[in-house]
Design a protein around this motif. Structure first.
Motif, mmCIF file in Angstrom:
data_model
loop_
_atom_site.group_PDB
_atom_site.id
_atom_site.type_symbol
_atom_site.label_atom_id
_atom_site.label_comp_id
_atom_site.label_asym_id
_atom_site.label_seq_id
_atom_site.Cartn_x
_atom_site.Cartn_y
_atom_site.Cartn_z
ATOM 1 N N LYS A 30 -3.794 -3.133 -13.502
ATOM 2 C CA LYS A 30 -3.216 -3.011 -12.305
ATOM 3 C C LYS A 30 -1.545 -3.087 -12.468
ATOM 4 O O LYS A 30 -0.883 -3.328 -11.701
ATOM 5 N N ALA A 33 0.254 -6.023 -11.117
ATOM 6 C CA ALA A 33 0.509 -6.311 -9.755
ATOM 7 C C ALA A 33 0.058 -7.551 -9.477
ATOM 8 O O ALA A 33 -0.863 -8.147 -9.801
ATOM 9 N N GLN A 74 -3.731 -3.882 -2.302
ATOM 10 C CA GLN A 74 -4.957 -3.900 -1.729
ATOM 11 C C GLN A 74 -5.209 -5.250 -1.097
ATOM 12 O O GLN A 74 -5.998 -5.469 -0.210
ATOM 13 N N LEU A 87 3.545 -11.019 6.632
ATOM 14 C CA LEU A 87 4.006 -10.762 5.187
ATOM 15 C C LEU A 87 5.100 -12.038 5.093
ATOM 16 O O LEU A 87 5.250 -12.259 3.763
ATOM 17 N N LEU A 91 5.435 -14.242 1.578
ATOM 18 C CA LEU A 91 6.715 -14.658 1.059
ATOM 19 C C LEU A 91 7.030 -15.909 0.825
ATOM 20 O O LEU A 91 7.459 -16.554 -0.096
ATOM 21 N N TYR A 95 5.971 -15.988 -2.958
ATOM 22 C CA TYR A 95 7.084 -15.425 -3.724
ATOM 23 C C TYR A 95 8.345 -16.289 -3.777
ATOM 24 O O TYR A 95 8.923 -16.531 -4.975
ATOM 25 N N ARG A 138 11.035 1.727 -16.176
ATOM 26 C CA ARG A 138 11.709 2.244 -14.878
ATOM 27 C C ARG A 138 11.647 1.247 -13.694
ATOM 28 O O ARG A 138 10.989 0.239 -13.900
ATOM 29 N N PHE A 143 9.832 -0.717 -1.732
ATOM 30 C CA PHE A 143 9.343 -1.144 -0.535
ATOM 31 C C PHE A 143 9.522 -0.345 0.774
ATOM 32 O O PHE A 143 8.727 -0.141 1.546
ATOM 33 N N ILE A 146 6.757 1.986 1.825
ATOM 34 C CA ILE A 146 5.961 1.452 2.574
ATOM 35 C C ILE A 146 6.317 0.705 3.765
ATOM 36 O O ILE A 146 5.351 -0.029 4.423
HETATM 37 C C1 LHQ Z 1 -1.644 -1.275 -7.727
HETATM 38 C C2 LHQ Z 1 -0.418 -1.590 -7.481
HETATM 39 C C3 LHQ Z 1 -0.061 -2.293 -6.555
HETATM 40 C C4 LHQ Z 1 -2.446 -2.687 -6.292
HETATM 41 C C5 LHQ Z 1 -0.340 -0.212 -9.143
HETATM 42 N N1 LHQ Z 1 -1.087 -2.899 -5.759
HETATM 43 N N2 LHQ Z 1 -2.594 -1.703 -7.388
HETATM 44 C C6 LHQ Z 1 5.746 -8.982 -0.802
HETATM 45 C C7 LHQ Z 1 4.915 -9.420 0.146
HETATM 46 C C8 LHQ Z 1 3.806 -9.180 0.744
HETATM 47 C C9 LHQ Z 1 3.622 -8.044 0.956
HETATM 48 C C10 LHQ Z 1 3.906 -6.729 0.734
HETATM 49 O O1 LHQ Z 1 5.063 -6.847 -0.542
HETATM 50 C C11 LHQ Z 1 5.697 -7.480 -0.999
HETATM 51 C C12 LHQ Z 1 6.460 -7.225 -2.323
HETATM 52 C C13 LHQ Z 1 6.258 -6.037 -2.706
HETATM 53 O O2 LHQ Z 1 5.891 -5.993 -4.191
HETATM 54 S S1 LHQ Z 1 6.032 -4.499 -1.718
HETATM 55 C C14 LHQ Z 1 5.950 -3.245 -3.242
HETATM 56 C C15 LHQ Z 1 4.592 -3.140 -3.809
HETATM 57 N N3 LHQ Z 1 4.537 -2.058 -4.902
HETATM 58 C C16 LHQ Z 1 4.595 -0.987 -4.711
HETATM 59 O O3 LHQ Z 1 4.684 -0.262 -3.755
HETATM 60 C C17 LHQ Z 1 4.294 0.066 -5.981
HETATM 61 C C18 LHQ Z 1 2.897 0.790 -5.838
HETATM 62 N N4 LHQ Z 1 2.701 1.195 -7.120
HETATM 63 C C19 LHQ Z 1 3.236 2.497 -7.468
HETATM 64 O O4 LHQ Z 1 3.742 2.987 -6.753
HETATM 65 C C20 LHQ Z 1 2.835 3.308 -8.841
HETATM 66 O O5 LHQ Z 1 1.496 2.397 -9.187
HETATM 67 C C21 LHQ Z 1 3.623 2.862 -9.740
HETATM 68 C C22 LHQ Z 1 5.040 3.850 -9.657
HETATM 69 C C23 LHQ Z 1 4.124 1.368 -9.910
HETATM 70 C C24 LHQ Z 1 3.122 3.445 -11.260
HETATM 71 O O6 LHQ Z 1 2.740 4.613 -11.215
HETATM 72 P P1 LHQ Z 1 1.750 5.141 -12.370
HETATM 73 O O7 LHQ Z 1 2.291 4.767 -13.761
HETATM 74 O O8 LHQ Z 1 1.301 6.333 -12.011
HETATM 75 O O9 LHQ Z 1 0.306 4.285 -12.373
HETATM 76 P P2 LHQ Z 1 -0.729 4.174 -11.172
HETATM 77 O O10 LHQ Z 1 -0.208 4.396 -9.867
HETATM 78 O O11 LHQ Z 1 -1.859 5.032 -11.593
HETATM 79 O O12 LHQ Z 1 -1.250 2.544 -11.455
HETATM 80 C C25 LHQ Z 1 -2.254 2.171 -12.276
HETATM 81 C C26 LHQ Z 1 -3.162 1.443 -11.656
HETATM 82 O O13 LHQ Z 1 -2.587 0.223 -11.129
HETATM 83 C C27 LHQ Z 1 -3.918 2.157 -10.448
HETATM 84 O O14 LHQ Z 1 -5.059 1.656 -10.523
HETATM 85 P P3 LHQ Z 1 -6.429 2.316 -10.666
HETATM 86 O O15 LHQ Z 1 -7.660 1.375 -10.501
HETATM 87 O O16 LHQ Z 1 -6.425 3.469 -9.745
HETATM 88 O O17 LHQ Z 1 -6.203 2.595 -12.193
HETATM 89 C C28 LHQ Z 1 -2.992 1.431 -9.232
HETATM 90 O O18 LHQ Z 1 -3.703 1.640 -8.018
HETATM 91 C C29 LHQ Z 1 -2.877 0.170 -9.743
HETATM 92 N N5 LHQ Z 1 -1.547 -0.525 -9.041
HETATM 93 N N6 LHQ Z 1 0.549 -0.905 -8.325
HETATM 94 N N7 LHQ Z 1 1.322 -2.624 -6.128
#
Ligand code: LHQ
Length: 271
Positions: A30, A33, A74, A87, A91, A95, A138, A143, A146
């Motif tokens: 993941k 994450a 998720q 949220l 934090l 966090y 990268r 944020f 979403i």
């Molecule tokens: C994930 C995630 C993820 C779950 C990749 N969650 N599974 C704090 C407090 C409370 C709430 C909210 O937020 C916060 C702070 C935050 O951090 S908010 C921001 C959260 N993160 C994001 O919005 C980033 C979400 N991820 C992405 O946009 C992409 O995955 C990136 C650009 C990081 C990577 O893209 P790719 O290289 O194409 O990889 P992928 O998307 O295929 O990810 C690989 C796997 O990881 C995949 O799982 P799967 O089972 O389908 O293979 C994704 O679902 C999982 N994953 N990020 N945040």
């Protein structure tokens, strides 16, 4: 049951390598994450590194092709009709203690960003003292994509490090930037060829571990406090900190080593 516990504990790796504590985010499928046990385990690992006098530097990295994709989305699903998700509590409880602990750590913390860093994953890296990144890494302040704002110190650290114009554009657009761009902007210390990242990061952490813990602690604190100080206040702070440094033992060793044309062996500890 025991297996589940083992699996949970494996989410954060902790190893002592000489004078360095190596801490690894370890949920590679993941992109590391953050799911709930990871915050607590990372906090414990950082505390262990802080409290162990044998540890003189910390190295944080991620397993697999990503450094950290931020919060596991998720786990923090907004509810359509149930109770409102808080949220802020996430934090506050999960966090913020990690970011505070890293910033207040009286030892240098190196971050080796081995791949993509998104959301809280970027800001976790920025909270560390020296950031190296693999050239393929990268950085995404994801944020706004979403409907959120940067957290984990992002609205403070990012403008402080790269300036308001760039910080606002990164936060508002939520688009990725390359490691090369991050290096050009001074967001990180430097990029390293992917294959060399961990060797270089270990060498850097080892070099820091040979340094004075007194210097490291006081340098970190002085630079952090400079954000809120006038020049005059900072001059006063430097006077006080230098007085403390001068009496802490490492100064005598440093000068003795200099005059004796030998490498210093610093031994004063801080925690
Ligand atoms: C994930 C995630 C993820 C779950 C990749 N969650 N599974 C704090 C407090 C409370 C709430 C909210 O937020 C916060 C702070 C935050 O951090 S908010 C921001 C959260 N993160 C994001 O919005 C980033 C979400 N991820 C992405 O946009 C992409 O995955 C990136 C650009 C990081 C990577 O893209 P790719 O290289 O194409 O990889 P992928 O998307 O295929 O990810 C690989 C796997 O990881 C995949 O799982 P799967 O089972 O389908 O293979 C994704 O679902 C999982 N994953 N990020 N945040």
């Amino acid at each position: 049951m025991a297996r589940k516990q083992e699996e949970k504990e494996a989410l954060i790796g902790f190893a002592i390598e000489g004078d360095v504590a190596l801490i690894t985010l370890n949920r590679p499928d993941k992109l590391n994450a953050f799911c709930v046990p990871m915050h607590e385990l990372l906090l414990q690992a950082m505390k262990k590194a802080r409290d162990d006098n044998q540890v003189r530097a910390v190295l944080l990295t991620g397993a697999g092709r990503g450094f950290c994709a931020g919060q596991d989305l998720q786990e923090q699903m907004p509810s359509q009709d149930g109770p409102q998700i808080d949220l802020g509590a996430t934090l506050e409880d999960l966090y913020n203690p990690i970011i505070r602990l890293i910033r207040d750590m009286p030892k240098p913390v190196v971050c080796a960003v081995n791949g993509i860093a998104a959301g809280a994953g970027v800001n976790l890296a920025l909270a560390c003292d020296i950031v190296l990144a693999a050239s393929s890494a990268r950085f995404i302040q994801a944020f706004a994509k979403i409907g959120l704002l940067p957290d984990s110190g992002g609205t403070y650290l990012l403008p402080a490090i790269i300036g308001e114009a760039r910080a606002k554009a990164l936060a508002l657009l939520g688009n990725p930037i390359s490691a090369e761009q991050a290096e050009q902007w001074g967001m990180i210390w430097r990029i390293v060829a992917d294959a060399d990242l961990m060797d270089e990061a270990r060498a850097l952490a080892n070099e820091l571990a040979q340094g004075s813990m007194v210097s490291a602690d006081l340098i970190k604190r002085a630079i952090h406090l400079s954000h809120n100080n006038s020049l005059s206040e900072q001059l006063d702070l430097e006077r006080d900190y230098q007085r403390e440094a001068g009496q802490a033992g490492d100064y005598a060793e440093g000068v003795d080593a200099f005059t004796g044309k030998r490498a210093p062996k610093f031994s004063a500890v801080r925690n």
